[in-house]
Enzyme design. Structure first.
Site, mmCIF file in Angstrom:
data_model
loop_
_atom_site.group_PDB
_atom_site.id
_atom_site.type_symbol
_atom_site.label_atom_id
_atom_site.label_comp_id
_atom_site.label_asym_id
_atom_site.label_seq_id
_atom_site.Cartn_x
_atom_site.Cartn_y
_atom_site.Cartn_z
ATOM 1 N N TRP A 130 0.867 -1.179 0.000
ATOM 2 C CA TRP A 130 0.000 0.000 0.000
ATOM 3 C C TRP A 130 0.908 1.235 0.000
ATOM 4 O O TRP A 130 1.768 1.349 0.886
ATOM 5 C CB TRP A 130 -0.849 -0.058 1.268
ATOM 6 N N ASP A 211 -0.313 -5.649 9.398
ATOM 7 C CA ASP A 211 -1.398 -4.728 9.052
ATOM 8 C C ASP A 211 -2.646 -5.564 8.783
ATOM 9 O O ASP A 211 -2.671 -6.381 7.854
ATOM 10 C CB ASP A 211 -0.982 -3.907 7.811
ATOM 11 N N LYS A 246 -13.409 -1.141 7.155
ATOM 12 C CA LYS A 246 -14.075 -2.000 6.178
ATOM 13 C C LYS A 246 -15.068 -2.934 6.855
ATOM 14 O O LYS A 246 -16.224 -3.025 6.416
ATOM 15 C CB LYS A 246 -13.040 -2.822 5.395
HETATM 16 C C1 LMR Z 1 -7.143 1.842 -0.136
HETATM 17 O O1 LMR Z 1 -6.042 1.287 -0.219
HETATM 18 O O2 LMR Z 1 -7.797 2.205 -1.127
HETATM 19 C C2 LMR Z 1 -7.748 2.080 1.231
HETATM 20 O O3 LMR Z 1 -6.930 1.514 2.194
HETATM 21 C C3 LMR Z 1 -8.038 3.504 1.481
HETATM 22 C C4 LMR Z 1 -6.800 4.344 1.637
HETATM 23 O O4 LMR Z 1 -6.722 5.071 2.636
HETATM 24 O O5 LMR Z 1 -5.901 4.316 0.778
#
Ligand code: LMR
Length: 397
Positions: A130, A211, A246
Site C-alpha cells: 500500500w 497490518d 471495512k
Molecule cells: C485503499 O487502499 O484504497 C484504502 O486503504 C483507502 C486508503 O486510505 O488508501
C-alpha cells in the site's frame, strides 16, 4: 514565504476520488479507493451500526476525553476479535490495545513507536505494498527496505523470493506483513506459508508488524486472523494494526487499533506507556464515536448477529463478483490472462494491467483505478460489468 512552495501530485489512491467526481461521463466506473459498494453502487451504513448509533444517541451522557488508549472496553473487544477470545496471549496478559484514528492512525502510532524506542530498526515492506505505508514510515523518520512478494512477470505470489529476501533481514528489524487481503495484490499467504514466516521470524529475530485492515473480507473473521494469531502466540513480540473501516463500514469515523504483544505482562505495560506518549504527541486522544459504535454492537447479541450477517454478505458479494468478472472476460479471450482474479482475496486485485493501459481506461473510457493496475472489485456491479470488460479488451488488444 509561500511563494517558494511547490505543488505536489495528489495521493495515488485518494486523488482518484476527485478525478472521478469531476468526470461527467455517465458510464464512468470507480475502481479506485478501497471502499465497499453494494449492487447499487452505494456504500451503505450497516444496519448494526445504525441501530447502535440510535442507542448511543439516547444513552450517551458525556463528551469528555476517553484517554490516550481510548475506551478500555473497546480495547478488550478488539483484542478478542483480533487475537481470539480464548487466546493464550490474552490469558498471559501480554497484549494491549490502543484505539486510534483509523488503521492509518494505528500505523502512524506504530511508526512513531519504532522511531522512538527502536531507533536502529528498518521496516521491510512487501514489493508492492500500500503506497501509504511508505509515506507513513518516511514521515515518522523510519527507514524502509522492501522484500519480493509479487512476481510481476506471472502476476502471482512469489513466496520463494519473499523467503530469500527475508533471510537478509537483520535481528531487530521490523517486517511489515499483510494479515489478509494483501493491498494492493489480493495474493495472501497460505497457513503453511505463515508457518514458514513464523519459523523465519524466530530464526532471524525480526519483529513482525502485521497490518490487519480487512478482517472478515478474505475467508472469514476467524480464518483471516490465522497468521496474526500464529505469530502472536509463537513469538515474544508482535505489533498489529487493525482497522474497523471495512468490516464495520466505519470509514469516515476513523477507527483503528494498535495492538502491542510483548514477552510478558510487565514488558507490555512498559510498551503501553510509550504508546501513550506517542499518541499524546500526535492527537492526544482518539475520536470516541466509532469505538462506541463497535462496543455497542459487540455487547449486544442481536446487533452482533446483524453485523456478522452483513459482513458475510459483503465478503460473499466480493467473492461472487470475482468469479463473475473472470467469466465475463472469457468471451473476450481474456479468461486465462485474468484467471488469478478469482483466486485473490479481499477487496483488491492486481490485474496485471500496465500504467499505460490504466491511463487509457481512464482517458478513453472513464474507468478509474490505481496506476499499479489495482482495482477495487467491490466497485463492479452487474450494470457496469459488460462495459468494463469491453474496455479492458480494447486496451489489451
Ligand atoms: C485503499 O487502499 O484504497 C484504502 O486503504 C483507502 C486508503 O486510505 O488508501
Amino acid at each position: 514565504m509561500f511563494e517558494q512552495i511547490e505543488r505536489v501530485p495528489g495521493d495515488p489512491i485518494l486523488g482518484l476520488i476527485d478525478a472521478f467526481n469531476q468526470d461527467v461521463n455517465p458510464s464512468k466506473i470507480d475502481l479506485g479507493v478501497g471502499v465497499y459498494r453494494d449492487a447499487q453502487g452505494h456504500t451503505p451504513i450497516l444496519r448494526a451500526v445504525k441501530e447502535a448509533e440510535a442507542l448511543l444517541l439516547a444513552r450517551e451522557t458525556t463528551k469528555s476525553y476517553i484517554g490516550s488508549h481510548g475506551d478500555p472496553q473497546y480495547g478488550q473487544h478488539l483484542l478478542s476479535l483480533v487475537l481470539g477470545s480464548q487466546s493464550p496471549v490474552l490469558e498471559a496478559k501480554r497484549a494491549c490495545a490502543t484505539q486510534a484514528p483509523g488503521g492509518t492512525g494505528a500505523l502512524r502510532l506504530a511508526a512513531d513507536f519504532i522511531h522512538k524506542t527502536l531507533p536502529q530498526a528498518k521496516v521491510w515492506v512487501s514489493r508492492p505494498t500500500w503506497p501509504n505505508h511508505l509515506s507513513i514510515f518516511e514521515a515518522a523518520g523510519v527507514p524502509t527496505r522492501d522484500y519480493a512478494y509479487v512476481d510481476a512477470a506471472t502476476n502471482s505470489l512469489d513466496f520463494e523470493s519473499m523467503l530469500a529476501d527475508l533471510q537478509e533481514v537483520a535481528a531487530g528489524d521490523v517486517v511489515l506483513l499483510h494479515a489478509c487481503c494483501h493491498n494492493p495484490s489480493g495474493f495472501d499467504l497460505s497457513e503453511h506459508q505463515w508457518q514458514k514466516i513464523a519459523d523465519l521470524a524466530e530464526d532471524k529475530g525480526f519483529l513482525p508488524l502485521i497490518d490487519f485492515a480487512y478482517q472478515g473480507f478474505g475467508l472469514g473473521l476467524e480464518e483471516d486472523a490465522y497468521g496474526v494469531r500464529l505469530l502472536a502466540e509463537r513469538l515474544p513480540e508482535v505489533i498489529i494494526t487493525s482497522s474497523c473501516s471495512k468490516n464495520f463500514g466505519l470509514y469516515r469515523e476513523r477507527l483503528g487499533t494498535l495492538i502491542m504483544v510483548a514477552a510478558n505482562h510487565d514488558q507490555m505495560q512498559n510498551v503501553k506507556s510509550q504508546v501513550a506518549v506517542v499518541a499524546r504527541a500526535n492527537y492526544s486522544n482518539p475520536p470516541a464515536h466509532g469505538g462506541a459504535i463497535v462496543t455497542t454492537i459487540l455487547e449486544s447479541t442481536e446487533l452482533t448477529a446483524y453485523w456478522l450477517q452483513e459482513l458475510d454478505e459483503m465478503r460473499t458479494r466480493i467473492l461472487d463478483l470475482r468469479h463473475a468478472f473472470v467469466n465475463a472476460l472469457k468471451p473476450q479471450g481474456l479468461g486465462d490472462k485474468f484467471a488469478c482474479i478469482a483466486e485473490q482475496k479481499g477487496m483488491f486485485s492486481y490485474t496485471g494491467l500496465t500504467p499505460e493501459q490504466v491511463d487509457r481506461l481512464r482517458d478513453e473510457y472513464s474507468i478509474y483505478m490505481v496506476r499499479s493496475g489495482r482495482i477495487n472489485i467491490a466497485g463492479i456491479n452487474d450494470q457496469t460489468l459488460p462495459y468494463l470488460c469491453q474496455a479492458i479488451a480494447k486496451v489489451c488488444q
